[in-house]
Design a protein around this motif. Structure first.
Motif, PDB file in Angstrom:
ATOM      1  N   GLY A 417       0.811  -1.210   0.000  1.00 49.43           N
ATOM      2  CA  GLY A 417       0.000   0.000   0.000  1.00 49.43           C
ATOM      3  C   GLY A 417       0.843   1.259   0.000  1.00 49.43           C
ATOM      4  O   GLY A 417       0.567   2.216  -0.735  1.00 49.43           O
ATOM      5  N   PHE A 418       1.902   1.288   0.823  1.00 53.02           N
ATOM      6  CA  PHE A 418       2.749   2.477   0.889  1.00 53.02           C
ATOM      7  C   PHE A 418       3.567   2.628  -0.382  1.00 53.02           C
ATOM      8  O   PHE A 418       3.748   3.752  -0.887  1.00 53.02           O
ATOM      9  CB  PHE A 418       3.664   2.391   2.104  1.00 53.02           C
ATOM     10  N   ALA A 419       4.058   1.508  -0.933  1.00 52.50           N
ATOM     11  CA  ALA A 419       4.829   1.585  -2.182  1.00 52.50           C
ATOM     12  C   ALA A 419       3.977   2.138  -3.313  1.00 52.50           C
ATOM     13  O   ALA A 419       4.468   2.870  -4.185  1.00 52.50           O
ATOM     14  CB  ALA A 419       5.379   0.213  -2.540  1.00 52.50           C
ATOM     15  N   ALA A 420       2.679   1.823  -3.313  1.00 53.61           N
ATOM     16  CA  ALA A 420       1.783   2.363  -4.349  1.00 53.61           C
ATOM     17  C   ALA A 420       1.690   3.885  -4.240  1.00 53.61           C
ATOM     18  O   ALA A 420       1.635   4.596  -5.249  1.00 53.61           O
ATOM     19  CB  ALA A 420       0.403   1.730  -4.227  1.00 53.61           C
ATOM     20  N   VAL A 421       1.661   4.407  -3.000  1.00 54.07           N
ATOM     21  CA  VAL A 421       1.635   5.860  -2.802  1.00 54.07           C
ATOM     22  C   VAL A 421       2.933   6.483  -3.311  1.00 54.07           C
ATOM     23  O   VAL A 421       2.935   7.529  -3.974  1.00 54.07           O
ATOM     24  CB  VAL A 421       1.424   6.192  -1.314  1.00 54.07           C
ATOM     25  N   VAL A 422       4.058   5.836  -2.980  1.00 51.89           N
ATOM     26  CA  VAL A 422       5.352   6.346  -3.426  1.00 51.89           C
ATOM     27  C   VAL A 422       5.432   6.337  -4.957  1.00 51.89           C
ATOM     28  O   VAL A 422       5.892   7.310  -5.580  1.00 51.89           O
ATOM     29  CB  VAL A 422       6.496   5.509  -2.824  1.00 51.89           C
ATOM     30  N   GLU A 423       4.979   5.241  -5.571  1.00 55.18           N
ATOM     31  CA  GLU A 423       5.021   5.151  -7.036  1.00 55.18           C
ATOM     32  C   GLU A 423       4.145   6.219  -7.687  1.00 55.18           C
ATOM     33  O   GLU A 423       4.529   6.833  -8.691  1.00 55.18           O
ATOM     34  CB  GLU A 423       4.584   3.755  -7.482  1.00 55.18           C
ATOM     35  N   LYS A 424       2.974   6.466  -7.116  1.00 57.29           N
ATOM     36  CA  LYS A 424       2.098   7.508  -7.653  1.00 57.29           C
ATOM     37  C   LYS A 424       2.766   8.876  -7.559  1.00 57.29           C
ATOM     38  O   LYS A 424       2.686   9.691  -8.501  1.00 57.29           O
ATOM     39  CB  LYS A 424       0.777   7.520  -6.882  1.00 57.29           C
ATOM     40  N   ALA A 425       3.444   9.137  -6.436  1.00 61.73           N
ATOM     41  CA  ALA A 425       4.142  10.411  -6.273  1.00 61.73           C
ATOM     42  C   ALA A 425       5.275  10.544  -7.290  1.00 61.73           C
ATOM     43  O   ALA A 425       5.510  11.638  -7.843  1.00 61.73           O
ATOM     44  CB  ALA A 425       4.683  10.538  -4.846  1.00 61.73           C
ATOM     45  N   LEU A 426       5.967   9.447  -7.551  1.00 56.94           N
ATOM     46  CA  LEU A 426       7.038   9.478  -8.546  1.00 56.94           C
ATOM     47  C   LEU A 426       6.494   9.768  -9.939  1.00 56.94           C
ATOM     48  O   LEU A 426       7.059  10.570 -10.691  1.00 56.94           O
ATOM     49  CB  LEU A 426       7.787   8.139  -8.543  1.00 56.94           C
ATOM     50  N   VAL A 427       5.389   9.112 -10.298  1.00 59.73           N
ATOM     51  CA  VAL A 427       4.788   9.312 -11.612  1.00 59.73           C
ATOM     52  C   VAL A 427       4.341  10.760 -11.767  1.00 59.73           C
ATOM     53  O   VAL A 427       4.580  11.399 -12.815  1.00 59.73           O
ATOM     54  CB  VAL A 427       3.605   8.340 -11.813  1.00 59.73           C
ATOM     55  N   GLN A 429       5.498  13.317 -10.257  1.00 57.88           N
ATOM     56  CA  GLN A 429       6.675  14.173 -10.332  1.00 57.88           C
ATOM     57  C   GLN A 429       7.289  14.136 -11.729  1.00 57.88           C
ATOM     58  O   GLN A 429       7.682  15.170 -12.285  1.00 57.88           O
ATOM     59  CB  GLN A 429       7.693  13.713  -9.286  1.00 57.88           C
ATOM     60  N   ILE A 430       7.354  12.940 -12.326  1.00 56.82           N
ATOM     61  CA  ILE A 430       7.903  12.802 -13.680  1.00 56.82           C
ATOM     62  C   ILE A 430       7.029  13.527 -14.691  1.00 56.82           C
ATOM     63  O   ILE A 430       7.522  14.229 -15.590  1.00 56.82           O
ATOM     64  CB  ILE A 430       8.046  11.310 -14.043  1.00 56.82           C
ATOM     65  N   GLU A 431       5.713  13.375 -14.556  1.00 58.87           N
ATOM     66  CA  GLU A 431       4.796  14.052 -15.478  1.00 58.87           C
ATOM     67  C   GLU A 431       4.937  15.564 -15.378  1.00 58.87           C
ATOM     68  O   GLU A 431       4.871  16.273 -16.393  1.00 58.87           O
ATOM     69  CB  GLU A 431       3.360  13.633 -15.177  1.00 58.87           C
ATOM     70  N   GLN A 432       5.139  16.068 -14.147  1.00 59.62           N
ATOM     71  CA  GLN A 432       5.299  17.507 -13.972  1.00 59.62           C
ATOM     72  C   GLN A 432       6.587  17.982 -14.629  1.00 59.62           C
ATOM     73  O   GLN A 432       6.625  19.041 -15.271  1.00 59.62           O
ATOM     74  CB  GLN A 432       5.291  17.863 -12.487  1.00 59.62           C
ATOM     75  N   ILE A 433       7.660  17.187 -14.506  1.00 56.44           N
ATOM     76  CA  ILE A 433       8.935  17.564 -15.135  1.00 56.44           C
ATOM     77  C   ILE A 433       8.795  17.588 -16.649  1.00 56.44           C
ATOM     78  O   ILE A 433       9.267  18.516 -17.331  1.00 56.44           O
ATOM     79  CB  ILE A 433      10.050  16.579 -14.704  1.00 56.44           C
ATOM     80  N   GLU A 434       8.117  16.560 -17.198  1.00 57.04           N
ATOM     81  CA  GLU A 434       7.923  16.513 -18.645  1.00 57.04           C
ATOM     82  C   GLU A 434       7.082  17.690 -19.122  1.00 57.04           C
ATOM     83  O   GLU A 434       7.328  18.259 -20.194  1.00 57.04           O
ATOM     84  CB  GLU A 434       7.266  15.194 -19.043  1.00 57.04           C
ATOM     85  N   GLN A 435       6.078  18.049 -18.300  1.00 55.91           N
ATOM     86  CA  GLN A 435       5.234  19.185 -18.668  1.00 55.91           C
ATOM     87  C   GLN A 435       6.057  20.469 -18.704  1.00 55.91           C
ATOM     88  O   GLN A 435       5.918  21.296 -19.606  1.00 55.91           O
ATOM     89  CB  GLN A 435       4.079  19.309 -17.675  1.00 55.91           C
ATOM     90  N   ILE A 436       6.908  20.661 -17.729  1.00 54.15           N
ATOM     91  CA  ILE A 436       7.740  21.864 -17.666  1.00 54.15           C
ATOM     92  C   ILE A 436       8.714  21.898 -18.832  1.00 54.15           C
ATOM     93  O   ILE A 436       8.941  22.955 -19.456  1.00 54.15           O
ATOM     94  CB  ILE A 436       8.493  21.923 -16.317  1.00 54.15           C
TER      95      ILE A 436
END
Length: 447
Positions: A417-427, A429-436
């Motif tokens: 459950g916690f790893a899923a939260v971490v993975e969602k946060a990573l995704v 973050q990556i999407e935000q970087i790509e958007q920028i």
């Protein structure tokens, strides 16, 4: 203690509950326990009699039940634990159509919610009275006749003052707490002792001037209890001040944990304690099953996890045949067995399935010194606590460069459950970087 408060108590009991020559108490209290004051002097003052129980019989619940069933006992007076030891043997005998036992007093500790109804069924509807107070206020100074037990109660109410006693729920500045708000419980009126023998400092600390009684020299007794008033004037007991503990920065009211556990199906009685100190402090709870039922410790803990904040969920729940009691019939907290906190009951091992699960498992293993952490393992079952949560979050920031709030681990306690939260946060973050990276310079600066 002078005679006047005791005489007041005896007169109140004997008049309120119609004690007379036909009444007989089954005397199981120690003479050093304050309940014995009424059992001896109160019954004799009413013209009743005292059936003294032999020392060996006091420790034999089957013998006590046989005495109740075969002799003209009309009155039982004890702490709840002393009577509760009879409860497992009640279903094994047919409920009598008539019984001499007409009045049951329970005081000195929490009254299990299931006990009053069990007594009424087993002994042909005796009147059950919950009482409270303090030795410093002449044994009892409040009472609550227990009729129908409300399923919404977390405990039997404390009730109302007896004659010539007053109760106040006050804050730290001795101001009345609002109705419904918890506060410190004080007793006033003509029921108080004069103080502690040869202990003037303790007397001054516990017996304070009464700003509300309107009597010169009036005093209040600081009980050390927590309570609150209901809108109808009934008091609710919330536990002892010294049962309010801190575990790793979180303030925990043990009475709330006990009430939540005691309200679960098939739980006859419950208690919570803290073992250890400082960062090694761990919360444990103990439960006794209702007659003819079985309790699953893991299931009880899971049920509590669904009702209580994570920091209030016991690290271990232990099922006992009976709660240990002192010679006075009160709960003996010191005799509760210390659970093995280091040996967790872990679910079947399921290996981490994703790179993020593997990374989180490695972090948990390092901060908790535990190996082979599986997807279904619970952070807190493995020995995790709030200080280690901070270490995990710091490691995530350092190793994976991702920000995860502390509450995420409280709300998602398994590795998966916690790893899923971490993975969602990573995704995200990556999407935000790509958007920028896809924006022109002016737009990127605004982001």
């Amino acid at each position: 203690m002078t005679h006047a408060p005791v005489a007041n108590l005896i007169a109140w009991v004997n008049e309120t509950y119609r004690m007379g020559p036909s009444d007989q108490v089954l005397f199981i209290a120690s003479l050093s326990f304050d309940l014995s004051v009424y059992d001896v002097f109160g019954l004799l003052a009413a013209g009743g009699s005292i059936r003294v129980v032999a020392a060996d019989d006091v420790r034999d619940p089957r013998r006590l039940l046989a005495i109740l069933d075969s002799e003209p006992i009309t009155f039982w007076d004890s702490a709840p634990a002393a009577l509760q030891q009879l409860q497992p043997f009640l279903p094994g005998r047919p409920a009598p159509a008539e019984h001499s036992l007409r009045l049951v007093f329970l005081s000195g500790d929490w009254v299990p919610l299931s006990l009053p109804d069990a007594l009424r069924t087993a002994f042909a509807e005796p009147e059950v009275i919950a009482l409270g107070g303090a030795t410093e206020a002449a044994v009892w100074s409040n009472f609550f006749p227990v009729a129908k037990v409300d399923p919404d109660w977390t405990s039997i109410p404390y009730g109302r003052p007896i004659d010539n006693a007053r109760y106040y729920v006050l804050d730290d500045a001795l101001r009345p707490a609002p109705v419904g708000a918890p506060g410190d419980l004080y007793i006033g009126g003509h029921c108080l002792a004069t103080g502690y023998h040869a202990a003037p400092r303790l007397t001054a600390a516990k017996f304070v001037p009464d700003p509300y009684g309107g009597e010169r020299g009036g005093r209040l007794y600081r009980t050390g209890d927590r309570a609150r008033f209901w809108p109808d004037g009934t008091m609710e007991f919330l536990g002892r001040q010294d049962h309010q503990v801190k575990i790793r920065g979180f303030r925990i009211e043990l009475g709330e944990v006990e009430a939540a556990l005691g309200a679960l199906p098939d739980v006859a009685s419950a208690v919570a304690v803290v073992h250890g100190e400082a960062t090694d402090a761990r919360l444990a709870a103990y439960a006794v099953a209702a007659p003819d039922t079985r309790l699953d410790p893991a299931g009880l803990r899971d049920a509590l996890a669904g009702q209580l904040p994570a920091y209030m969920v016991p690290a271990r729940v232990v099922v006992l045949e009976a709660l240990p009691a002192t010679a006075n019939g009160k709960l003996d907290r010191a005799a509760l067995p210390v659970p093995d906190f280091d040996t967790a009951e872990r679910p079947p091992y399921v290996a981490p399935r994703t790179p993020v699960e593997e990374a989180v498992a490695a972090m948990w293993a390092e901060v908790m010194d535990v190996g082979d952490i599986g997807v279904d393992d619970n952070f807190f079952d493995l020995g995790g606590h709030s200080l280690l949560i901070a270490q995990v979050v710091a490691r995530l920031h350092a190793d994976l460069e991702v920000e995860v709030p502390l509450l995420a681990l409280l709300d998602n306690q398994t590795l998966g459950g916690f790893a899923a939260v971490v993975e969602k946060a990573l995704v995200e973050q990556i999407e935000q970087i790509e958007q920028i990276e896809g924006m022109d310079d002016d737009a990127a600066l605004q982001v």
